[in-house]
Design a protein around this motif. Structure first.
Motif, PDB file in Angstrom:
ATOM      1  N   ILE A  80       0.866  -1.172   0.000  1.00 16.64           N
ATOM      2  CA  ILE A  80       0.000   0.000   0.000  1.00 16.64           C
ATOM      3  C   ILE A  80       0.904   1.222   0.000  1.00 16.64           C
ATOM      4  CG2 ILE A  80      -1.662   1.313   1.382  1.00 16.64           C
ATOM      5  CD1 ILE A  80      -2.566  -1.377   2.579  1.00 16.64           C
ATOM      6  N   ASN A  81       0.590   2.215  -0.809  1.00 19.68           N
ATOM      7  CA  ASN A  81       1.356   3.462  -0.776  1.00 19.68           C
ATOM      8  C   ASN A  81       0.435   4.637  -0.547  1.00 19.68           C
ATOM      9  OD1 ASN A  81       3.367   1.774  -2.948  1.00 19.68           O
ATOM     10  ND2 ASN A  81       4.275   2.865  -1.225  1.00 19.68           N
ATOM     11  N   THR A  82       1.024   5.702  -0.025  1.00 19.37           N
ATOM     12  CA  THR A  82       0.224   6.841   0.403  1.00 19.37           C
ATOM     13  C   THR A  82       0.672   8.125  -0.283  1.00 19.37           C
ATOM     14  OG1 THR A  82       0.131   5.777   2.568  1.00 19.37           O
ATOM     15  CG2 THR A  82      -0.619   8.049   2.456  1.00 19.37           C
ATOM     16  N   PHE A  84       0.645  11.847   0.739  1.00 15.50           N
ATOM     17  CA  PHE A  84       0.418  12.544   1.996  1.00 15.50           C
ATOM     18  C   PHE A  84      -0.202  13.912   1.778  1.00 15.50           C
ATOM     19  CE2 PHE A  84       3.445   9.317   2.934  1.00 15.50           C
ATOM     20  CZ  PHE A  84       3.108   8.898   4.209  1.00 15.50           C
ATOM     21  N   ALA A  88       4.938  15.499   1.581  1.00 19.84           N
ATOM     22  CA  ALA A  88       6.074  14.850   2.239  1.00 19.84           C
ATOM     23  C   ALA A  88       7.114  14.375   1.230  1.00 19.84           C
ATOM     24  CB  ALA A  88       5.598  13.689   3.116  1.00 19.84           C
ATOM     25  N   LEU A  89       7.443  15.233   0.272  1.00 18.02           N
ATOM     26  CA  LEU A  89       8.510  14.895  -0.683  1.00 18.02           C
ATOM     27  C   LEU A  89       9.855  15.138  -0.014  1.00 18.02           C
ATOM     28  CD1 LEU A  89       6.968  16.585  -3.816  1.00 18.02           C
ATOM     29  CD2 LEU A  89       7.099  14.144  -3.366  1.00 18.02           C
ATOM     30  N   PHE A 101      12.828   6.473  -5.149  1.00 16.65           N
ATOM     31  CA  PHE A 101      13.138   6.098  -3.757  1.00 16.65           C
ATOM     32  C   PHE A 101      12.697   4.672  -3.411  1.00 16.65           C
ATOM     33  CE2 PHE A 101      12.624   6.015   0.828  1.00 16.65           C
ATOM     34  CZ  PHE A 101      13.706   6.738   1.285  1.00 16.65           C
ATOM     35  N   GLY A 102      11.418   4.394  -3.664  1.00 20.18           N
ATOM     36  CA  GLY A 102      10.871   3.082  -3.314  1.00 20.18           C
ATOM     37  C   GLY A 102      11.523   1.961  -4.098  1.00 20.18           C
ATOM     38  N   ARG A 149       5.511   9.170  -7.103  1.00 18.87           N
ATOM     39  CA  ARG A 149       6.378   8.469  -6.162  1.00 18.87           C
ATOM     40  C   ARG A 149       5.652   7.282  -5.531  1.00 18.87           C
ATOM     41  NH1 ARG A 149       8.430  11.369  -0.738  1.00 18.87           N
ATOM     42  NH2 ARG A 149       6.250  11.080  -0.240  1.00 18.87           N
ATOM     43  N   ALA A 150       4.354   7.447  -5.300  1.00 19.81           N
ATOM     44  CA  ALA A 150       3.575   6.352  -4.715  1.00 19.81           C
ATOM     45  C   ALA A 150       3.234   5.300  -5.763  1.00 19.81           C
ATOM     46  CB  ALA A 150       2.308   6.899  -4.079  1.00 19.81           C
ATOM     47  N   ASN A 153       5.612   2.284  -7.365  1.00 25.53           N
ATOM     48  CA  ASN A 153       5.808   1.014  -6.663  1.00 25.53           C
ATOM     49  C   ASN A 153       4.747  -0.025  -7.018  1.00 25.53           C
ATOM     50  OD1 ASN A 153       8.031   1.908  -4.774  1.00 25.53           O
ATOM     51  ND2 ASN A 153       6.450   3.442  -4.380  1.00 25.53           N
TER      52      ASN A 153
END
Lengths: 475, 269
Positions: A80-82, A84, A88-89, A101-102, A149-150, A153
């Protein structure tokens, strides 16, 4: 059936040292759906989202993903990804590295990372922005990076915590459309938290309306709008006239002394109900054709329509219409049967634990003595259950009562306001003719003959039946 | 633009007590008894003994900085995760010793080392003290004196760290360790840099601590400079040594600023 439900919340509760944030939440979320958690601030929607993300462990209950309980699995082990609320970068990484990142943590080979990041930048319309720093981006662009970013993944579920709250109206509307497009294109389940009912209605497949940690209604946007289950939902989703009514028989309801035909049935004869009429469903007609006649009390131009308040002598209708009617003019009101939505009367009742002291002739609620009758069957210090009808709760100035509290909510119910007052231990519900500001201090009085006491043991089973009645979704 | 007048007192101060003394240093470095010469200067530059002392000073300063960083980072990190009121109280306890005069504290330490604690490392018990023992003693006191200067900037940086970034990192699959090395550590670099600068520079120029703790038997670069002016006064040697130290500090600060790639540009130098 089980396999269709990607996420299932079973009886999830969360409290912080006695402050209840979530109460017996039962909810399932289908694979690939866009589900919105909607409610005013403090209703528990963000808490619920953070439980699913793994940042909060529920006090009780199960969070199942594909049938496996993940309530105690740490967030980094969930698929699960969020996105925010404030994005929150990572400020020390550029756009490319933020998105990667992930993947880097999962030790993805470099060429694959490059390819996936490129694909994501394309998806969120930020091609060529990879080398930029986060603080060189506008709010909308940062938002897109957070989504990329989320999504890179390839999570099974994407959680979005009021992601559009910081954007201006135009950008917000653009992003709404774009989010919906991405969700369709990728087929990922989105769980979206917002307090903006318009946003919820525009994007969602399913809306979950919450209040005080309890789910009020689950349904499709059209169902929630057209058939709200209770006054809270009706009031929260769009503007509405909420009127107490009497269901005379099937398809016949009396509101404000006038009998209307409606399309609802199955409530029984002469049953008290609440009726919802949307302002845009009320027509202004010439007085000679009308059964109900009123005087225009105020007119506000809203851009697309006028909001007209029609005083019909003792009660008012709020009407949205494109026709102008000047203040003071006499107009006719027409409400067609399918404009009226009938709701079961939600009788909010005050039910508290009270310490009984027959020797004092009083019971103690919130550590305050209330003189009470009929205490002969009780022993000193015995705990009993007391019921007080909201209309019997008298609100007075704080200095005139021993028990005081602050107003937590105030909702207009057609003929009166329903006030929720937060005291030391309990929330009280009272009726009032006057509007009260949130946070206002009020005193609470109850007459000695208006309290209904029951023994604790006898009550327990009934109590149980009441609390387990939770809202579920219909297919 | 009249506000610039407020800066004049400071400018005067700077000229009187920074620029003028610098001119004196350069003057005495190249002027022996009224004649301009490079001889003394060259002698000092080629004096291997002096370079050895500088090397020891650098080692001691690096050691102090490293120990302060290793001790200070966890403290600052724990403090930054506490409730503000609790953290404030604990850090106050931490900084209370700083209210006392630096020289007094060092005197106290010299007494503690000499009488109060068993002489485990042969630190300074006058006659039996070894050079290793003295080095450990000096390091100990330097760390004690400068630790707050490391903790404070680190605490400031870490407590301003947006906690949602840590959540974002964990959300993206990083465990606690990875989150620390990939998010917390890189974002605390500005704090590390100013902490290192605030400890390294005073540590390399320290002369009170070695003088008092070593009972006059232990010399760092600061003491060598002190000797050159006081024991057998040779101003040109002292001035040259001062210039060398100055250049050294300058270089180390430049190196540190290079790491602190703060885009705002407000670097220490």
């Amino acid at each position: 059936m089980e396999s269709k439900h990607l996420i299932e919340l079973v009886d999830v509760s969360k409290d912080y040292n006695g402050d209840v944030a979530l109460e017996h939440v039962n909810l399932y979320i289908n694979d690939g759906e866009f589900l919105t958690l909607l409610g005013p601030s403090g209703c528990g929607k963000t808490t619920l989202l953070r439980c699913i993300a793994g940042f909060i462990t529920p006090s009780s209950g199960m969070i199942k993903m594909n049938g496996v309980d993940i309530a105690k699995v740490p967030p980094h082990k969930r698929e699960i990804n969020t996105v925010f609320q404030k994005y929150a970068l990572f400020p020390h990484l550029n756009v490319h590295d933020n998105i990667a990142f992930g993947l880097k943590i999962k030790k993805t080979p470099k060429p694959v990372i490059e390819e996936k990041v490129e694909k994501m930048l394309k998806l969120v319309n930020l091609e060529g922005y990879g080398r930029r720093w986060i603080d060189q981006l506008s709010g909308g662009q940062q938002q897109r990076v957070a989504i990329a970013r989320a999504l890179v993944n390839e999570p099974k579920v994407l959680l979005l915590d009021e992601p559009l709250g910081a954007l201006d109206l135009k950008l917000r509307q653009e992003m709404q459309v774009e989010l919906k497009r991405m969700q369709r294109q990728l087929g990922i389940t989105f769980i979206y938290v917002t307090h903006d009912q318009e946003e919820a209605l525009t994007m969602s497949d399913t809306i979950v309306v919450m209040k005080d940690g309890v789910i009020q209604q689950i349904g499709k946007p059209t169902d929630i709008y057209n058939e709200p289950k209770n006054p809270f939902v009706a009031d929260f989703i769009g503007e509405s006239n909420i009127v107490p009514g009497l269901m005379l028989e099937d398809y016949k309801v009396r509101m404000n002394g006038v009998v209307y035909r409606c399309v609802d049935a199955g409530f029984g004869r002469n049953v008290e109900v609440d009726a919802v009429v949307r302002p845009e469903d009320i027509d202004i007609i010439p007085i000679e054709k009308a059964r109900v006649i009123g005087t225009v009390a105020s007119v506000v131009f809203m851009g697309v329509h006028y909001e007209i308040c029609v005083d019909c002598g003792g009660y008012e209708w709020i009407v949205h219409t494109t026709d102008f009617a000047p203040v003071g003019s006499r107009v006719g009101i027409q409400i067609l049967p399918d404009a009226i939505h009938i709701m079961k009367k939600t009788r909010a009742n005050n039910i508290f634990d009270a310490e009984v002291w027959p020797s004092d002739g009083a019971i103690y609620i919130d550590d305050v003595a209330f003189p009470c009758e009929g205490l002969d069957d009780y022993e000193n210090k015995e705990i009993a259950i007391v019921r007080i009808a909201p209309e019997n709760v008298r609100l007075v100035a704080p200095q005139d009562a021993k028990l005081t509290g602050s107003v937590k909510a105030c909702m207009f119910l057609g003929t009166h306001y329903e006030i929720t007052i937060s005291c030391e231990e309990n929330d009280w519900i009272a009726h009032s003719d006057d509007f009260m500001e949130d946070g206002e201090e009020v005193g609470i009085l109850v007459d000695r003959d208006k309290m209904e006491l029951t023994k604790k043991e006898a009550e327990d089973s009934e109590e149980e039946a009441e609390t387990t009645e939770t809202v579920t979704r219909e297919e | 633009m009249k506000r610039k007048y407020f800066a004049y007192p400071y400018i005067v101060w700077m000229i009187l007590f920074i620029v003028v003394p610098m001119i004196f240093i350069f003057y005495y470095a190249f002027n022996v008894n009224g004649t301009w010469t490079f001889r003394k200067c060259w002698e000092t530059l080629t004096d291997v003994q002096k370079w050895r002392v500088l090397l020891v000073s650098v080692e001691i300063a690096l050691g102090t900085t490293a120990i302060c960083l290793l001790l200070g980072y966890p403290i600052a990190y724990i403090l930054s995760n506490m409730k503000k009121s609790v953290a404030g109280f604990i850090s106050a306890l931490f900084f209370v010793p700083m209210w006392m005069n630096f020289v007094l504290r060092t005197y106290a330490w010299s007494a503690i080392i000499e009488y109060a604690i068993p002489d485990l490392f042969n630190m300074t018990r006058s006659m039996t003290a070894t050079s290793t023992g003295r080095t450990i003693a000096v390091l100990l006191v330097l760390v004690y004196d400068f630790l707050p200067f490391m903790v404070l900037p680190l605490y400031n940086t870490l407590s301003k760290l947006d906690k949602s970034l840590l959540e974002a990192s964990r959300d993206l699959g990083a465990n606690g360790k990875t989150t620390f090395f990939r998010v917390v550590l890189p974002l605390s670099i500005p704090g590390i840099v100013s902490g290192i600068t605030m400890v390294f520079v005073p540590a390399i120029t320290a002369f009170t601590v070695p003088a008092l703790i070593g009972n006059g038997n232990y010399s760092l670069y600061g003491n060598v400079i002190d000797d050159a002016f006081k024991i057998n006064p040779e101003y040109s040697i002292g001035s040259t040594l001062s210039i060398i130290l100055l250049v050294f500090v300058l270089i180390s600060t430049l190196i540190m600023n290079h790491f602190d790639t703060d885009k705002e540009g407000g670097s220490i130098l």
